[in-house]
Design an enzyme around this catalytic site. Sequence first.
Site, PDB file in Angstrom:
ATOM      1  N   CYS A   1       0.846  -1.208   0.000  1.00 33.24           N
ATOM      2  CA  CYS A   1       0.000   0.000   0.000  1.00 33.24           C
ATOM      3  C   CYS A   1       0.876   1.249   0.000  1.00 33.24           C
ATOM      4  O   CYS A   1       1.671   1.458   0.916  1.00 33.24           O
ATOM      5  CB  CYS A   1      -0.919  -0.014   1.222  1.00 33.24           C
ATOM      6  SG  CYS A   1      -1.801   1.539   1.473  1.00 33.24           S
TER       7      CYS A   1
ATOM      8  N   CYS B   1       0.537   3.376   3.147  1.00 34.92           N
ATOM      9  CA  CYS B   1       1.305   2.841   4.277  1.00 34.92           C
ATOM     10  C   CYS B   1       2.782   3.198   4.095  1.00 34.92           C
ATOM     11  O   CYS B   1       3.459   3.601   5.039  1.00 34.92           O
ATOM     12  CB  CYS B   1       1.142   1.329   4.374  1.00 34.92           C
ATOM     13  SG  CYS B   1      -0.545   0.777   4.711  1.00 34.92           S
TER      14      CYS B   1
END
Length: 454
Positions: free
Chosen positions: A375, A378
């Site tokens: 991600c 993230c």
Amino acid sequence: MALASSSAISASFSSLSLVPQEFRALQISSFVVPSVAGNSARRRWLVKPVNAERKRSDSIVPLAATVAAPEVAEKVVEPEDYQKLAEELEEASTLAIIDKALEKFGNDIAIAFSGAEDVVLIENAKLTGRPFRVFSLDTGRLNSETYRFFDTVEKHYGIRIEYMFPDAVEVQGLVRTKGLFSFYEDGHQECCRVRKVRPLRRALKGLRAWITGQRKDQSPGTRSEIPVVQVDPSFEGMDSGIGSLVKWNPLANASGHDIWNFLRTMNVPINALHLQGYVSIGCEPCTRPVLPGQHEREGRWWWEDAMAKECGLHKGNIKQEAETQNGKANGSTQLNADIFSTENVVNLSRTGIENLARLEDRKEPWLVVLYAPWCRFCQAMEGSYVELAEKLAGSGVKVGKFRADGEQKEFAERELQLGSFPTILFFPKHSARPVKYSSGKRDVDSFMAFVNAL
């Protein structure tokens, strides 16, 4: 005879105004005077005129004009190797790439314009000294600041932007059936398909090439392999069929920092929304300012998971991530290198976080991030979360991480309030239920304020 031949040649030359230069040279060198006696089909492989005149009758063209010029050997046009060209231009400047694109395609190429990156494209196109075209997609739901920005750009550069609009019947059907804000409930793809993708397809059918503002660093998870030039993998050009459209991405290797340095240096117009914290700007209902610690694309379709942050305009450049949607690739969950890897962040297993969630009287409070290493959001907050862990070391607050994609995603959604990646939970010392960090700010100070408040 001279008069008739000159007229025919002039008519043929006038039809070449919208044809790329390499084709024009080829047509001129192999030109044959049209013949009523059957030679008229001899050069049909050449590009047809856009506005061809009606064929003249035999009674108008003098008989002497039907004498054909000597045969000239036809030249074979080798197809361009755009993969090789991309390699040659990999280290080239934005200006050099745009100059090459405009030189090759002339009036059959246009710049796709919407945001800050695209002003860089227009400025560089102007610097080449070559004529250029600009088009934009008006979805009908843009911010008022964006419309004023378009007008400012037109006046600043002395150009007219060629606007493309969605089909009114399609928009009407979507709104009447599902309402004005259906994308909040079932995803933005359908609305984007009606308001953006289909209008783009119509626009590109009138071109042989287009120039975009895509950058690799806009979305490391999906755009990291963008070449500076390629045969468009998704859309077709005016000649139709696979390979009929060429896509130029002159900013592929530029960074967001490079873009803004250029904008400041050249003192070009920018969208007023950038001064309000917006970075990536789309339609008004689907865009919000980016908060500290967030990736620039996180302001788009913020209610959706990280994997859905594309609208479909660059579908062919987006890495296929169906296998990584659940954190898998060929049965392995190790597709990406892990993140938040530091001695101050405890790596929790499924059993570990289940035990933590069951405790009603914890000895120490915990701050835990639910994440997926692929991600990009993230990845964008990794630095601030690691710094937070260092600050909290020895404070009595434990900092942990739990990889919540793949086989763990359903459990995390059901038991740990996972909505999208990253999700941050605080497990208080004397409370069974964790508290979810609801702010979009992901800087160290905001994290510390959340921890201190609890």
